[in-house]
Design an enzyme around this catalytic site. Structure first.
Site, PDB file in Angstrom:
ATOM      1  CE1 TYR A   1      -3.774   2.379   0.497  1.00 32.81           C
ATOM      2  CE2 TYR A   1      -2.586   3.229   2.389  1.00 32.81           C
ATOM      3  CZ  TYR A   1      -3.616   3.336   1.481  1.00 32.81           C
ATOM      4  OH  TYR A   1      -4.491   4.397   1.559  1.00 32.81           O
TER       5      TYR A   1
ATOM      6  CG  ASP B   1       5.612   3.557   1.126  1.00 35.88           C
ATOM      7  OD1 ASP B   1       5.866   4.233   2.147  1.00 35.88           O
ATOM      8  OD2 ASP B   1       4.459   3.294   0.752  1.00 35.88           O
TER       9      ASP B   1
ATOM     10  CE  LYS C   1       0.580   4.463   8.417  1.00 37.11           C
ATOM     11  NZ  LYS C   1       0.650   3.775   7.142  1.00 37.11           N
TER      12      LYS C   1
HETATM   13  C1  LIG Z   1       0.027   4.317   5.814  1.00 34.00           C
HETATM   14  C2  LIG Z   1       0.834   4.113   4.606  1.00 34.00           C
HETATM   15  C3  LIG Z   1       0.760   4.985   3.501  1.00 34.00           C
HETATM   16  C4  LIG Z   1      -0.248   6.091   3.416  1.00 34.00           C
HETATM   17  O1  LIG Z   1      -0.043   7.074   4.364  1.00 34.00           O
HETATM   18  P1  LIG Z   1      -1.273   8.057   4.718  1.00 34.00           P
HETATM   19  O2  LIG Z   1      -0.670   9.005   5.686  1.00 34.00           O
HETATM   20  O3  LIG Z   1      -2.349   7.201   5.257  1.00 34.00           O
HETATM   21  O4  LIG Z   1      -1.669   8.726   3.452  1.00 34.00           O
HETATM   22  C5  LIG Z   1       1.642   4.784   2.465  1.00 34.00           C
HETATM   23  N1  LIG Z   1       2.530   3.778   2.482  1.00 34.00           N
HETATM   24  C6  LIG Z   1       2.618   2.922   3.509  1.00 34.00           C
HETATM   25  C7  LIG Z   1       3.650   1.846   3.493  1.00 34.00           C
HETATM   26  C8  LIG Z   1       1.767   3.049   4.595  1.00 34.00           C
HETATM   27  O5  LIG Z   1       1.822   2.153   5.592  1.00 34.00           O
END
Ligand SMILES: *Cc1c(COP(=O)(O)O)cnc(C)c1O
Length: 428
Positions: A144, A239, A267
């Site tokens: 994601y 990411d 995060k």
């Molecule tokens: C949570 C998450 C996102 C998205 O971040 P948001 O602040 O919810 O937009 C993108 N990549 C990873 C790996 C994530 O865990």
């Protein structure tokens, strides 16, 4: 437990907010029942609107790595708020947090702050495309990267290597530029590159997958991606929205000793306020506006409250040499305890863990990619989730989520959790 007030608040919310929530997983669709409304939180605990206390294993999906309402972070936000909450002009604190982030994370020289992980990943891909002059990207099924169009893609049918939209509203035009690979499958990636020679701008990956449960990269997988990228002039984007400032000071790059070209954060970097960021070496970052032609902007980017929270959080993590070891040890202890009580009760399971990311899959056999993660028994998970809730333990309301361990958890809390799992196991 009683959830009367939560249920009533949810009914009210449903009237004016789609599904009653501002982010879908909160709605409990994966487990049934109605979501719990939080009143306040402190340290390792949530207190809901009905007065129940829950040990929290989500921690805002990661940011509260030192526990809720952590004093240095809260104090920093309060002090900043008194001086004005947004200017849309440069402030010194933006340079302070940038300096600190660049000093903690390997292989980055400049960092741009945004407001979410979604924005970070979306912008990183635009930068990779602008830098390389190529259009296509490779992502992995089950990873994601936020909710921007390029990432809401599922595997295409049959022999097609193109993705197809997995949400209405994402155009076929966008989908055709996203190629989907299997996590932990280097050969699959090599095939995609071969079939799209000279067209791929970047590969974006969660270096430890955390959005299909926790799935570690197999030995050699990240190294192999690095080699493939180098050989084909492709940028490697890590990411690290979940893994950054969680697995180590320098995230997965440091843990595995792999160099990424662009790194995304979210995060933890915001300490619980809405912050994302992306970073790279100068050669790449200098392509961003206003230095270069790749456009990216934000009215509230670098917001002083958000920067104050993020800076306080990173400073805490940076000054505590033992924090990541402590987190990993607590999580290992939890891992052993859960495995023991599930085994004693004959529950088929697989537990994956890297540092303070852990997930329990109700299936036997290794969980290494989206297909093996999807095999888990969701009915068992639902019973597990609701059983734990009854015992006062709050895990993510979906079988595809990692548990986020916080340093505020004591070994007493962990033992309480393991005992709760033992009780619930008898009902699985
Ligand atoms: C949570 C998450 C996102 C998205 O971040 P948001 O602040 O919810 O937009 C993108 N990549 C990873 C790996 C994530 O865990």
């Amino acid at each position: 437990m009683i959830y009367k007030r939560s249920s009533a608040l949810f009914a009210e919310a449903e009237k004016v907010i789609p599904g009653g929530v501002n982010s879908p997983v909160r709605a409990f669709k994966g487990v049934g029942g109605t979501p719990i409304f939080v009143k306040e939180a402190k340290g390792a605990y949530l207190y809901d609107e009905d007065g129940n206390r829950l040990i929290d294993y989500i921690n805002s999906w990661g940011p509260m790595i030192l526990g809720h309402a952590h004093k240095p972070v809260v104090d920093a936000v309060i002090e900043k708020a008194k001086k004005g909450t947004s200017f849309g002009m440069p402030t010194e604190i933006e340079t302070q947090i940038a300096d600190l982030a660049v000093s903690m994370v390997p292989n980055i020289e400049k960092i741009r702050f945004v407001n979410s992980g979604t924005e970070a990943c979306m912008s990183a891909v635009r930068l990779a495309r602008g830098f390389s002059g190529k259009d296509k990207i490779i992502k992995f099924a089950g990873c994601y990267h936020g909710h921007s169009d390029s990432f809401l893609i599922q595997a295409g049918s049959g022999a097609s290597t193109f993705g197809t939209p997995n949400s209405p509203g994402v155009t076929k035009g966008t989908a055709k530029d996203t190629l989907l690979a299997r996590y932990n499958d280097l050969e699959n990636v090599a095939e995609l590159i071969e079939a799209n020679k000279h067209e791929i701008a970047c590969i974006i990956i969660e270096p430890v997958a955390g959005n299909m449960g926790c799935i570690p990269p197999k030995k050699g997988f990240l190294e192999g991606l690095r080699t493939l990228c180098d050989a084909n002039d492709i940028l490697l984007i890590f990411d690290e929205v979940m893994t950054g400032f969680r697995l180590s000071k320098g995230g997965a790059q440091e843990l595995y000793g792999i160099t990424a070209d662009i790194v995304c954060f979210g995060k933890v970097i915001g300490g619980g306020l809405p912050v994302g960021a992306f970073a790279a070496r100068n050669e790449i970052m200098n392509h961003l506006a206003p230095l270069g032609p790749v456009y990216q902007a934000g009215t509230l980017s670098g917001n002083p409250l958000a920067m104050a929270a993020g800076l306080a959080m990173l400073a805490e993590l940076n000054s505590d040499a033992e924090v990541f070891n402590r987190l990993a040890e607590k999580t290992a202890y939890l891992n052993e305890g859960i495995a023991r009580v599930l085994n004693e009760n004959g529950i088929v399971h697989t537990i994956n863990r890297v540092g303070s990311m852990i997930s329990v899959h109700f299936d036997e056999g290794e969980v290494i990619d989206f297909d093996t993660a999807a095999k888990g028994n969701n009915d068992t998970f639902k019973t597990f989730f609701h059983g734990l809730l009854e015992e006062g333990v709050y895990i993510a309301p979906s079988a595809f989520e990692t548990w986020f361990i916080t340093d505020a958890l004591t070994y007493e809390d962990l033992d309480f959790t393991i005992n709760a799992i033992a009780k619930v196991s008898k009902r699985l």
